[in-house]
Design a protein around this motif. Sequence first.
Motif, PDB file in Angstrom:
ATOM      1  N   GLU A  41      60.940  44.038  23.248  1.00 37.49           N
ATOM      2  CA  GLU A  41      60.375  44.859  22.450  1.00 37.49           C
ATOM      3  C   GLU A  41      61.080  45.074  20.911  1.00 37.49           C
ATOM      4  OE1 GLU A  41      60.623  45.689  25.354  1.00 37.49           O
ATOM      5  OE2 GLU A  41      58.810  46.357  26.241  1.00 37.49           O
ATOM      6  N   GLU A  42      62.345  44.922  21.076  1.00 31.18           N
ATOM      7  CA  GLU A  42      63.312  44.843  20.017  1.00 31.18           C
ATOM      8  C   GLU A  42      62.746  43.567  18.899  1.00 31.18           C
ATOM      9  OE1 GLU A  42      67.086  45.970  20.520  1.00 31.18           O
ATOM     10  OE2 GLU A  42      67.723  45.767  18.305  1.00 31.18           O
TER      11      GLU A  42
ATOM     12  N   ARG B   4      59.610  43.939  17.581  1.00 28.08           N
ATOM     13  CA  ARG B   4      59.767  44.725  16.202  1.00 28.08           C
ATOM     14  C   ARG B   4      60.439  44.271  14.928  1.00 28.08           C
ATOM     15  NH1 ARG B   4      60.841  48.752  20.337  1.00 28.08           N
ATOM     16  NH2 ARG B   4      63.078  48.316  20.075  1.00 28.08           N
TER      17      ARG B   4
ATOM     18  N   ALA C 213      62.071  37.208  30.800  1.00 31.00           N
ATOM     19  CA  ALA C 213      63.147  38.205  31.348  1.00 31.00           C
ATOM     20  C   ALA C 213      62.728  38.170  32.937  1.00 31.00           C
ATOM     21  CB  ALA C 213      62.677  39.797  30.870  1.00 31.00           C
TER      22      ALA C 213
ATOM     23  N   ARG D 229      54.856  36.716  27.418  1.00 31.72           N
ATOM     24  CA  ARG D 229      56.186  37.426  27.605  1.00 31.72           C
ATOM     25  C   ARG D 229      56.889  36.806  29.139  1.00 31.72           C
ATOM     26  NH1 ARG D 229      57.781  43.599  27.184  1.00 31.72           N
ATOM     27  NH2 ARG D 229      59.247  43.963  28.700  1.00 31.72           N
TER      28      ARG D 229
ATOM     29  N   VAL E 148      69.320  41.575  24.496  1.00 32.24           N
ATOM     30  CA  VAL E 148      68.111  42.243  23.565  1.00 32.24           C
ATOM     31  C   VAL E 148      66.835  42.312  24.190  1.00 32.24           C
ATOM     32  CG1 VAL E 148      67.185  42.163  21.112  1.00 32.24           C
ATOM     33  CG2 VAL E 148      69.736  41.430  21.701  1.00 32.24           C
ATOM     34  N   GLY E 149      66.133  43.350  24.234  1.00 32.91           N
ATOM     35  CA  GLY E 149      64.846  43.562  25.029  1.00 32.91           C
ATOM     36  C   GLY E 149      63.942  42.687  24.104  1.00 32.91           C
TER      37      GLY E 149
END
Lengths: 370, 370
Positions: free
Chosen positions: A23-24, A27, A39, A36, A20-21
């Motif tokens: 950004e998701e 949101r 990743a 961040r 799951v990224g």
Amino acid sequence: MTGPRLTPLAASLPATVPFVGPEEQERARGAPFAARLGANENLFGPSPAALDAMRAEAAEVWKYGDPKSHHLREALAGHMGVAPQNVLVGEGIDGLLGNLVRLLVAPGDAVVTSQGAYPTFNYHVTGFGGVLHKVPYRDDAEDLPALIDRAREVGAKLVYFANPDNPMGTWARGVDVTAALDTLPDGCVLCLDEAYTEFAPEGTAPKIAADDTRVIRMRTFSKAYGMAGARIGYAVADTGLIAAFDRVRNHFGMTRMAQAGALAALHDGAWLAHVQAEVARSRDVIAGVAAENGLRALPSAANFVAVDCGKDGAFARAVLAALVERGVFVRMPFVAPQDRCIRISCGPAPEMAVLGEMLPQALAEARENT
Amino acid sequence: MTGPRLTPLAASLPATVPFVGPEEQERARGAPFAARLGANENLFGPSPAALDAMRAEAAEVWKYGDPKSHHLREALAGHMGVAPQNVLVGEGIDGLLGNLVRLLVAPGDAVVTSQGAYPTFNYHVTGFGGVLHKVPYRDDAEDLPALIDRAREVGAKLVYFANPDNPMGTWARGVDVTAALDTLPDGCVLCLDEAYTEFAPEGTAPKIAADDTRVIRMRTFSKAYGMAGARIGYAVADTGLIAAFDRVRNHFGMTRMAQAGALAALHDGAWLAHVQAEVARSRDVIAGVAAENGLRALPSAANFVAVDCGKDGAFARAVLAALVERGVFVRMPFVAPQDRCIRISCGPAPEMAVLGEMLPQALAEARENT
């Protein structure tokens, strides 16, 4: 009405995705991450020369990219000490892995990887109907001799081995990889994922002859070169295997900005050295933060550090959830006993400060709730 | 030693590629093209707002792109009058076609297309072991009723139909496409390639309900939006088929610059109108140049014009070779009788002037040599 008729293979595939990224997640939580660090992106960014090259090339974006990535391929061949015909430029290692699996793995074919290793590789193997055989880590490192033994047992066509490893950051010496290759069963290809090699100690990347048909190495501009969002990596192998990709790859799949940026990045050795130094410093910072909190950081040859939270997977998951809640995006290994750790990407001082502030709170919350 | 063991399918594939890129032709001839009019690129370029967005986003290139392309997907849903779940953003139509074929076509499955239509679609079908059934053009246009008849005869799972057509530039009325859908055999999907739809007359794009499981439409930012080198397109279909792509696609395959650029481009309607007007003007210029040379330009609803050279394929190939020799990059249809034509992309005045200068010379040379 019947509707689209998926192939039996496609119909059998799970609707899950490898990751799951962030950004998701942002949101979902309704707020951006303050740090961040999940990743293994390169927060120190790309070479300014690469940025300039990408921005300049944007003016040419009306043209398709050169399907041969000619200039970059020549430069990479020089960089790797091989011929251009030994090099293939592709849409990041993810894209290259997909095509490698497609070339080698028919439904039912055996493939070997480590339990808890790169899920996107597994996604591709499953996607083409391959059968995954998984070998446990040994001492938090991928166990190359055991991987090769398993490959022999199951008649694998392909073995995946990342050096340095993700998610643990451990690594093997190049000479040991070279020696292990001599034990690889005939007709089996070792996929050597070197996404993090630029962060590793001298001698981690094995010497491999250009015409060695037993191995394909994969490298990327997503990590040390800071260009994850440009989707560009490369494979190095014997000319026969490299040429086979031309049968299946998306020939016009590369963006012009990625091609231009990668070429400039490759030539900016000073920036790479700067990033390497910053990452080494940040690994020490993460280890320091861990120690301050009574946790142990594993030694790492990559741009991230696995931090042992000292208990089981449930506890580490609670720590991770509490960090994410506090705006720190991190991830963690998928399987026991590696899942006692959380994995934290390196970054500059501001993000490290957020980590330093939030980790004690996250640990306290996790200790209350588990 | 055995070396890598390709799958039987991969081993059976030809080493051909759908297209030779213009850069490779330039390297072969030792000089750049003066007029790059062969790949239906948009010489009028992208929206300045899209350029700005791509250049600004370059600063964020150290991050992977959002695998959901969330903001762009929402905007495209609004643009198409469907829900976001009906839209998938992908690496250009080429990438989307590859995944569509992978989802639907198992070895031996029947697929229908037109003889001489988009070779990259055929490349994907062959690459996944599908069996292509080809229907001739009728009056230089794709023959949708005949395509559907053939699909019924052979039990095809997939039919390819481009509207407007490439390479001829001809088009069908949207109402006729909608009507034809009602004759599509059950369980067969029509892939409607609308790469050039923004250049076509009002009414060319059919009205299709969001939950229509019989059709998937493909669109791109490579043509009217001038972003071929950024590799970004989208598919619109029933939510079930769109969701199926998540089982096989490269989730982190999009570049951030493409995502940001496409969003800005979509919002710049004024630039799109400018491009549409310039392309319409250029089509007339090409038709005029053709007429001055005693040739007939076919009516076109795309950003290129097929020019009938008035004789057979050998003659048109000679004209094309003579143009390429003179620095004018053009391409031509692959099969008779369409290969009596050469295909010239639209462009601004300087490139049109080069074409105007070189076409008489190329025709003279071709007449001497054939």
